[in-house]
Design a protein around this motif. Structure first.
Motif, PDB file in Angstrom:
ATOM      1  N   SER A  34     -72.013  96.894   6.407  1.00  0.00           N
ATOM      2  CA  SER A  34     -72.183  96.277   5.088  1.00  0.00           C
ATOM      3  C   SER A  34     -71.692  97.277   4.048  1.00  0.00           C
ATOM      4  O   SER A  34     -71.356  98.422   4.379  1.00  0.00           O
ATOM      5  CB  SER A  34     -73.660  95.943   4.850  1.00  0.00           C
TER       6      SER A  34
ATOM      7  N   LEU B 257     -69.510  92.163  -1.037  1.00  0.00           N
ATOM      8  CA  LEU B 257     -70.359  91.527  -0.033  1.00  0.00           C
ATOM      9  C   LEU B 257     -69.611  90.399   0.665  1.00  0.00           C
ATOM     10  O   LEU B 257     -69.742  90.215   1.886  1.00  0.00           O
ATOM     11  CB  LEU B 257     -71.631  90.993  -0.690  1.00  0.00           C
TER      12      LEU B 257
ATOM     13  N   SER C 256     -67.335  91.932   3.177  1.00  0.00           N
ATOM     14  CA  SER C 256     -68.119  92.469   4.289  1.00  0.00           C
ATOM     15  C   SER C 256     -68.592  91.356   5.219  1.00  0.00           C
ATOM     16  O   SER C 256     -68.521  91.472   6.452  1.00  0.00           O
ATOM     17  CB  SER C 256     -69.323  93.251   3.751  1.00  0.00           C
ATOM     18  N   GLU C 257     -69.063  90.258   4.657  1.00  0.00           N
ATOM     19  CA  GLU C 257     -69.524  89.141   5.475  1.00  0.00           C
ATOM     20  C   GLU C 257     -68.367  88.496   6.239  1.00  0.00           C
ATOM     21  O   GLU C 257     -68.526  88.050   7.383  1.00  0.00           O
ATOM     22  CB  GLU C 257     -70.207  88.096   4.592  1.00  0.00           C
TER      23      GLU C 257
END
Length: 551
Positions: free
Chosen positions: A394, A506, A509-510
């Motif tokens: 993450s 984010l 990252s996801e």
């Protein structure tokens, strides 16, 4: 030493060729130019060392090329404004036939020349299309180099010594992976990414020169190249099979590409038509190959060998994990963590060092202890676990954690990368080894190409949905067009929406997490395949006919 000079040779015991495999179309004349079927010539001493060094240098070159691109790709995609160009597919299924029917050294040098030509085209590219064309040309050459190096090594050294030499070739060759991220990062950040391709030219020239000056015996008797020989061999290349196989492969890859980049809906007539067409042509190809038998592009005796099939699945899955990671790990460090190309290369060192170490250790252990199956099983299990750990990355992952996870996944890949090449050489007669090595490399390249297209699809679709959720002011197409460098990703946030930067990171990252979950599944399949590659003591000497596997 003249180009046609042949070093002094030693003679191995009498060799019996596989009676079911197609012989050379013309009988060898009673000449010193062609070794008789009753003996096999091996290269001794300094000449063998030079050949091994040159082949290792070529493998080093290929791995350097791959690892340089792993850190340069985010920068290249930003330069050309197209993330979808990452991970184009290339393969060459006919190389095994070339090495089977023609002398290995000239075929190898031709492939090396094509690879160098493609690198030159990439270096001077002025558009994304020209870069892709250059990579396609280089890929045609590269497809025949690793299996060619192993084929040449098989003719240069006896069977019982090949595990050691194969371990040296693949292990030392992986130094290219060690130095690639640092070299590629420095070149793209401080000079230009074009030197990632120019660098291939002098290295390949040195390797080609050494091989050109040394006479190298073939694994099986071969005639000198002549036009009558070419005309007689063309029917044995299974060109009808290739003509059927090529469009089926291209249509399938195009369908995945068009659906993955969002240019066509998955339910569109174009995508459905490509999939249906690929399926129909592949069925025709399968029927033709069944009819052709051992004269097929992929011989039936290879496909019926359980050891070969299990080894192919094991090494193909492991290669998919390596190829996907080499592309998307730099994306994580640059896009999510905000690092430059050079530093992202440094961040990959734990994985690279672990992979290099375990490759050398496993090769030495196999030569000493004799058995390769435990290393394949260990590799599959650890690679699966390591990729699972990486899927937890993450924007806030601690340094100690990601270093440890990279060590685990690198160790898993390194322990098993050479097992399939050792296992199959001990499972088949000599006459089938070149075709089998080409089949292994083909499976690696083809499945890696498909996996990269699937990974691109997963990343793209997830990024669109995650941006809409976490950073609604940033559009998915804009993010895709921006590329993956740190500055390009952060430039997506418009003035007045600075609070959405965390959401953008984010979202990236996801999206990468779903890619890792995909290769967790691939690694798990490879673990299952590893149990079926056979249990054989590689320390047993060559009996002249090839090995018969003890299972």
């Amino acid at each position: 030493m003249s180009p046609n000079a042949t070093p002094s040779i030693t003679t191995a015991p009498e060799e019996k060729l596989n009676p079911t495999f197609p012989r050379d179309p013309l009988p060898p004349p009673p000449s010193d130019d062609v070794p008789s079927p009753e003996k096999t010539e091996y290269i001794p001493g300094a000449a063998l060392a030079l050949v091994l060094a040159s082949l290792t240098l070529t493998v080093f070159l290929l791995m350097l090329d791959q690892s340089i691109l792993s850190t340069a790709i985010p920068q290249i995609t930003s330069h050309f404004h197209s993330l979808s160009d990452v991970g184009c597919a290339s393969f060459q299924p006919l190389t095994g036939k070339f090495y089977t029917h023609f002398r290995a050294k000239p075929v190898f040098l031709v492939h090396l020349f094509v690879f160098e030509l493609g690198s030159l085209v990439c270096g001077v590219a002025r558009s994304s299309q020209m870069l892709i064309a250059g990579r396609a040309i280089a890929g045609l050459g590269a497809a025949g180099l690793v299996n060619g190096a192993l084929t040449i090594l098989s003719g240069a050294a006896p069977l019982e010594k090949r595990p050691l030499y194969t371990g040296l070739l693949l292990g030392i060759g992986q130094l290219g992976i060690l130095s690639g991220p640092l070299v590629g990062g420095a070149l793209t950040e401080y000079t230009t990414w074009r030197w990632c391709f120019y660098l291939n030219l002098p290295i390949g020239a040195i390797s080609a020169l050494v091989l050109f000056l040394i006479g190298i015996p073939d694994l099986t008797p071969k005639l000198p190249f002549t036009l009558p020989l070419l005309r007689s061999i063309i029917p044995l290349l299974d060109l009808p099979g290739f003509v059927l196989f090529a469009p089926a492969s291209i249509m399938f890859l195009l369908a995945v590409q068009f659906g993955g980049d969002g240019s066509h809906a998955w339910s569109s007539p174009t995508i459905i038509g490509l999939f249906v067409g690929a399926g129909i042509i592949f069925l025709l190809f399968s029927a033709w190959e069944w009819r052709a038998g051992d004269k097929a592009m992929i011989p039936g005796s290879i496909l019926r060998n359980r050891i070969v099939l299990m080894s192919t699945g094991q090494v193909a899955c492991l290669t998919v994990c390596l190829v996907v990671a080499s592309t998307w790990l730099p994306m994580y460090f640059q896009a999510v963590r905000g690092e430059g190309p050079t530093m992202s290369g440094v961040d990959l060192l734990p994985s690279i060092l672990a992979q290099l170490l375990l490759s050398v250790v496993s090769g030495a252990a196999m030569s000493k202890l004799g058995y390769y199956l435990p290393w394949a099983v260990f590799s599959g299990a650890v690679t699966t676990i390591g990729n699972g750990l990486i899927s937890t990355f993450s924007p806030t992952t601690k340094t100690a954690s990601w270093i440890g996870y990279l060590i685990v996944v690198g160790a898993g890949r390194g322990a098993g990368m050479q097992v399939a090449f050792i296992a199959t050489q001990h499972a088949l007669p000599r006459a089938l080894i070149p075709t089998c090595l080409a089949f292994l490399i083909f499976a690696q390249n083809f499945l890696s190409a498909i996996s990269m297209l699937i990974a691109n699809t997963i990343f793209t679709q997830t990024l669109f949905s995650q941006l809409a959720k976490h950073a609604p002011s940033v559009s998915g197409p804009a993010a895709l067009a921006a590329g993956g460098s740190a500055s390009a990703v952060r430039g997506l946030v418009q003035p007045g929406h600075e609070d959405e930067l965390g959401g953008v990171l984010l979202a990236y990252s996801e999206s990468l997490r779903n890619v890792w979950l995909m290769i967790v599944g691939v690694a798990g399949v490879g673990f299952v395949f590893s149990w079926g590659i056979g249990w054989r003591d590689v320390r047993k000497k060559d009996d002249g006919e090839g090995a018969k596997v003890d299972v």
